[in-house]
Design an enzyme around this catalytic site. Structure first.
Site, PDB file in Angstrom:
ATOM      1  N   HIS A 116       0.852  -1.193   0.000  1.00  0.00           N
ATOM      2  CA  HIS A 116       0.000   0.000   0.000  1.00  0.00           C
ATOM      3  C   HIS A 116       0.889   1.244   0.000  1.00  0.00           C
ATOM      4  CE1 HIS A 116      -3.923  -1.997   1.678  1.00  0.00           C
ATOM      5  NE2 HIS A 116      -3.405  -2.643   0.657  1.00  0.00           N
ATOM      6  N   GLU A 126       0.960   3.873   1.876  1.00  0.00           N
ATOM      7  CA  GLU A 126       1.467   4.292   3.188  1.00  0.00           C
ATOM      8  C   GLU A 126       2.623   3.406   3.638  1.00  0.00           C
ATOM      9  OE1 GLU A 126      -1.650   3.614   2.309  1.00  0.00           O
ATOM     10  OE2 GLU A 126      -3.120   4.683   3.526  1.00  0.00           O
ATOM     11  N   CYS A 148      -6.004   2.141   5.598  1.00  0.00           N
ATOM     12  CA  CYS A 148      -6.737   0.912   5.924  1.00  0.00           C
ATOM     13  C   CYS A 148      -6.232   0.405   7.284  1.00  0.00           C
ATOM     14  CB  CYS A 148      -6.506  -0.130   4.829  1.00  0.00           C
ATOM     15  SG  CYS A 148      -4.855  -0.869   4.884  1.00  0.00           S
ATOM     16  N   CYS A 167      -2.444  -0.332   7.288  1.00  0.00           N
ATOM     17  CA  CYS A 167      -1.576   0.849   7.252  1.00  0.00           C
ATOM     18  C   CYS A 167      -1.646   1.625   8.563  1.00  0.00           C
ATOM     19  CB  CYS A 167      -1.950   1.734   6.069  1.00  0.00           C
ATOM     20  SG  CYS A 167      -1.527   0.971   4.489  1.00  0.00           S
TER      21      CYS A 167
END
Ligand SMILES: [Zn+2]
Length: 167
Positions: free
Chosen positions: A63, A65, A93, A96
Site C-alpha cells: 500500500h 502508506e 486501511c 496501514c
C-alpha cells in the site's frame, strides 16, 4: 512570527503535502498502480514518497502508506518514524494504520475516506467493519490458536536476551 502565523503555515504545508499525495495517487493509476499515494514528512520537509504497488509487484501489503514508511525508514536509517507525519491521499486501511502505530509516526493526515474508497471498489470500509463490528468467527479467513507447551519460548528467549534492541 506569531504562534498564530506558524499554525497557519503548518496548515498550508499539510495542504501542500496532501495535494502532492493526491497527485502521486492519480499518477499511480496511469503507471499501473492503485489509486493511492502517500508521503512521510519530518521537520517541515518531505522525507520519502510512496504509491500503491500491489498489482505491479504482486505484493498485497504494498500500500502507498507502507511503501512511503519503508522508504522513509531507509532514508532516515531507522525503524522509528517518531517525529514524522504520514500524509496519504486516502484514509489508511487497518493494516496501514497499524503499520503507522508500529512506526510510531506522530500524526496522520488524509483526504478521501473509507466511504470514498468503497465507491471505487476498495475494501477499506469492509475491513474496518470486520474489526469494529464482526466477531473473528464471522471473518472470511479462519484464525486458529493451538495451545502448545512451547508457545512462549520465543518470548522467553527475547526477555532473556540482554543486548536486544527494543522496538
Ligand atoms: Zn493500507
Amino acid at each position: 512570527m506569531t504562534a498564530h502565523t506558524q499554525e497557519v503555515n503548518i496548515q498550508d504545508l499539510k495542504r501542500t503535502w496532501l495535494d502532492e499525495a493526491i497527485a502521486l495517487a492519480t499518477n499511480s493509476v496511469a503507471n499501473g498502480g492503485g489509486p493511492f499515494g502517500a508521503l512521510v514528512a519530518k521537520d517541515g520537509e518531505i522525507v520519502a514518497l510512496g504509491n500503491n504497488r500491489v498489482t505491479s509487484t504482486l505484493d498485497p501489503t504494498a500500500h502507498a502508506e507502507v511503501s512511503a514508511m519503508r522508504a522513509a525508514c531507509k532514508e532516515l536509517d531507522t525503524f522509528s518514524l517518531e517525529g514524522c507525519v504520514l500524509v496519504t491521499s486516502c484514509e489508511p486501511c487497518p493494516m496501514c494504520l497499524s503499520s503507522a502505530l508500529w512506526a510510531r509516526v506522530d500524526r496522520i493526515v488524509f483526504a478521501a475516506d473509507r466511504d470514498d474508497a468503497a465507491v471505487a471498489g476498495f475494501d477499506d470500509r469492509k475491513f474496518y467493519d470486520l474489526f469494529e463490528k464482526q466477531p473473528a468467527s464471522k471473518w472470511p479467513l479462519a484464525i486458529e490458536q493451538l495451545d502448545l507447551p512451547n508457545r512462549t519460548a520465543p518470548f522467553d528467549a527475547w526477555v532473556a536476551k540482554t543486548d536486544r534492541i527494543d522496538y
